[in-house]
Motif scaffolding. Structure first.
Motif, short mmCIF file in Angstrom:
data_model
loop_
_atom_site.label_atom_id
_atom_site.label_comp_id
_atom_site.label_asym_id
_atom_site.label_seq_id
_atom_site.Cartn_x
_atom_site.Cartn_y
_atom_site.Cartn_z
N LEU A 72 9.50 -12.78 -0.79
CA LEU A 72 9.75 -11.52 -0.09
C LEU A 72 8.40 -10.88 0.18
O LEU A 72 7.59 -10.71 -0.73
CB LEU A 72 10.63 -10.60 -0.96
CG LEU A 72 11.02 -9.28 -0.32
CD1 LEU A 72 11.97 -9.48 0.88
CD2 LEU A 72 11.71 -8.36 -1.33
N ASP A 73 8.16 -10.54 1.45
CA ASP A 73 6.84 -10.00 1.81
C ASP A 73 6.81 -8.47 1.80
O ASP A 73 5.79 -7.88 1.47
CB ASP A 73 6.45 -10.51 3.21
CG ASP A 73 6.40 -12.03 3.22
OD1 ASP A 73 5.42 -12.59 2.70
OD2 ASP A 73 7.37 -12.66 3.71
N TYR A 74 7.93 -7.86 2.19
CA TYR A 74 7.94 -6.40 2.27
C TYR A 74 9.26 -5.82 1.76
O TYR A 74 10.32 -6.41 2.01
CB TYR A 74 7.79 -5.93 3.73
CG TYR A 74 6.58 -6.50 4.44
CD1 TYR A 74 5.29 -6.06 4.13
CD2 TYR A 74 6.74 -7.46 5.44
CE1 TYR A 74 4.18 -6.58 4.80
CE2 TYR A 74 5.63 -7.99 6.11
CZ TYR A 74 4.36 -7.54 5.78
OH TYR A 74 3.28 -8.07 6.44
N VAL A 75 9.16 -4.69 1.08
CA VAL A 75 10.36 -3.88 0.85
C VAL A 75 10.09 -2.56 1.55
O VAL A 75 9.07 -1.90 1.33
CB VAL A 75 10.70 -3.72 -0.66
CG1 VAL A 75 9.54 -3.19 -1.49
CG2 VAL A 75 11.92 -2.81 -0.85
N ILE A 76 11.00 -2.21 2.48
CA ILE A 76 10.84 -0.99 3.28
C ILE A 76 11.59 0.14 2.58
O ILE A 76 12.77 -0.03 2.24
CB ILE A 76 11.46 -1.17 4.69
CG1 ILE A 76 11.11 -2.52 5.32
CG2 ILE A 76 11.14 0.02 5.59
CD1 ILE A 76 9.70 -2.76 5.65
N SER A 77 10.94 1.26 2.38
CA SER A 77 11.64 2.41 1.80
C SER A 77 11.80 3.49 2.85
O SER A 77 10.85 4.16 3.23
CB SER A 77 10.87 2.95 0.58
OG SER A 77 11.56 4.07 0.05
N ASN A 78 13.06 3.67 3.31
CA ASN A 78 13.35 4.69 4.32
C ASN A 78 13.52 6.07 3.70
O ASN A 78 13.49 7.08 4.39
CB ASN A 78 14.66 4.34 5.06
CG ASN A 78 14.43 3.31 6.16
OD1 ASN A 78 13.35 3.19 6.71
ND2 ASN A 78 15.48 2.57 6.46
N HIS A 79 13.76 6.11 2.37
CA HIS A 79 14.15 7.38 1.72
C HIS A 79 13.89 7.21 0.22
O HIS A 79 14.24 6.18 -0.36
CB HIS A 79 15.64 7.59 2.02
CG HIS A 79 16.30 8.78 1.45
ND1 HIS A 79 15.63 9.89 1.01
CD2 HIS A 79 17.63 9.05 1.25
CE1 HIS A 79 16.51 10.79 0.57
NE2 HIS A 79 17.72 10.29 0.70
N ALA A 80 13.28 8.23 -0.38
CA ALA A 80 12.85 8.10 -1.79
C ALA A 80 13.97 8.35 -2.81
O ALA A 80 13.74 8.18 -4.01
CB ALA A 80 11.70 9.06 -2.06
N GLU A 81 15.15 8.76 -2.37
CA GLU A 81 16.19 9.07 -3.35
C GLU A 81 16.61 7.80 -4.10
O GLU A 81 16.64 6.71 -3.54
CB GLU A 81 17.41 9.70 -2.65
CG GLU A 81 18.35 10.36 -3.65
CD GLU A 81 19.46 11.17 -3.00
OE1 GLU A 81 19.68 11.04 -1.79
OE2 GLU A 81 20.11 11.96 -3.72
#
Ligand SMILES: [Fe+2]
Ligand SMILES: [Fe+2]
Length: 396
Positions: A72-81
């Motif tokens: 896995l190259d990236y984990v995208i975080s759209n929202h910190a909750e």
């Protein structure tokens, strides 16, 4: 729920939380919820969009395992909750080369909530920046206040799939993430909107225009069903966010010895006879999620309360506080109820909790004890005032 294919090389790897009964320790979720996470595999790189609530980490990791993910190259975080970010530290530990991709504000919040995240593994992106996975290009669109100030959406350009995180979410645990049965998701989606999005209606309205301009073919929110026909979700939001309220009165009431209940019944009868939809709720047994859902499109909120000692019943004060927090588009408020030896401060108490809203508060009707024929006359006048106000907005 195991891995599900959204389209070629885009998969759902989230989990259903069938037993979750309360969200944010505030709104009941009688039908549970889901935490949606998505896997996007390009020819060069692989990215995960958001994670899940840590309580269900074991199911989530199983889903990743079944996706046969070697890297896995990236984990995208759209929202910190936490319900979306809570497993990020586990993902970073499991995939040592994986980078966390997010915006500056979200990075700051993530580090506040999870200081164990190594800073040197975070890539900060700006509004409209892109990330090429090889035939799958992710574009990040900053959309503050589609719940918190750091929220963003991820747009998969080639497949025209929008990942808007909490926007368009529903509190509905499903075994089929593609369920398109409006009867199933309408109420859970409305209840979700009321708690999470309604307080930020002005910002949501602006971001809705961005969503429409993208013309997504699929919308993959972070809770509840995926929309393969996005026009359903967009038109529901347009109605809730931008359209005027309905010819409807939400009437939450609480009665200590029956007098307020009789007033609620009388008022309900007068208003329904005039053609107004009335949604009365006895607060001692009401599902607060349903009450919140009714707030979405009611033009008037009529709160009835009995008296505890010399003040409003705490349940009535609670609902007024909730209305103040959720900021519905209602334009009028009516207060009614009864008291014993003293209760003259009740209308002031409840009104003060509604002060932050642009509501016209109609003259309150409060009776001593069981009330008199004068009380009935005052209620008749109150109903006439509500009908007049609704007419003035052309709601009939
Ligand atoms: Fe959220
Ligand atoms: Fe969420």
């Amino acid at each position: 729920m195991a891995k599900e294919q959204i389209c070629k090389n885009v998969s759902y790897v989230g989990v259903s939380h069938y037993d979750r009964r309360l969200f944010d320790a505030l709104i009941p979720t009688p039908e549970g919820t889901t935490y949606n996470s998505y896997l996007i595999q390009g020819s060069q790189k692989t990215a995960l969009i958001d994670t899940v609530e840590p309580e269900l980490k074991h199911l989530f990791l199983n889903n990743l395992k079944s996706a046969s993910l070697s890297q896995l190259d990236y984990v995208i975080s759209n929202h910190a909750e936490q319900d979306h970010s809570g497993c990020i530290p586990d993902i970073l530990a499991l995939y040592p080369d994986c980078k966390l991709v997010t915006n500056q504000k979200c990075k700051e919040l993530l580090l506040t909530l999870m200081p164990q995240i190594p800073q040197d593994r975070i890539i900060v992106v700006k509004d409209r920046e892109t990330l090429d996975l090889g035939g799958k290009t992710l574009e990040f669109i900053l959309t503050p206040w589609i719940h918190w100030p750091e929220t963003m959406m991820t747009w998969l350009q080639e497949d025209q799939i929008l990942f808007p995180c909490d926007l368009f979410g529903s509190h509905l645990a499903v075994s089929d993430i593609f369920t398109n049965d409006l009867c199933l998701f309408y109420e859970p989606m409305k209840r979700y909107y009321a708690q999470i999005m309604m307080p930020y209606r002005i910002q949501v309205s602006k971001h809705l225009k961005t969503v429409k301009s993208l013309n997504p073919q699929i919308i993959c929110p972070s809770h509840g069903p995926v929309f393969k026909n996005p026009s359903i979700a967009i038109s529901l939001y347009e109605e809730w966010v931008d359209e005027p309220p309905k010819n409807k009165v939400l009437m939450p009431w609480v009665s200590t010895h029956g007098a307020t209940a009789r007033m609620a019944e009388h008022l309900t009868q007068l208003l329904t006879e005039a053609g107004i939809i009335v949604a009365p709720y006895d607060l001692t047994r009401a599902d607060l999620g349903r009450v919140a859902g009714e707030l979405v499109d009611s033009a008037t909120i009529a709160i009835g309360t009995g008296c505890i000692l010399t003040g409003a019943h705490p349940l009535a004060a609670y609902i007024a506080l909730l209305v103040g927090a959720l900021k519905p588009k209602a334009q009028f408020a009516a207060l009614f109820g009864s008291y014993g030896w003293s209760g003259t401060k009740i209308p002031i108490q409840i009104s003060s909790l509604l002060q932050g809203l642009s509501l016209e508060i109609l003259p309150p009707v409060f009776a001593k004890g069981a009330g008199t024929s004068e009380t009935i006359a005052e209620l008749d006048n109150l109903s006439k005032s509500i009908i007049e106000r609704h007419r003035s907005l052309n709601l009939f």
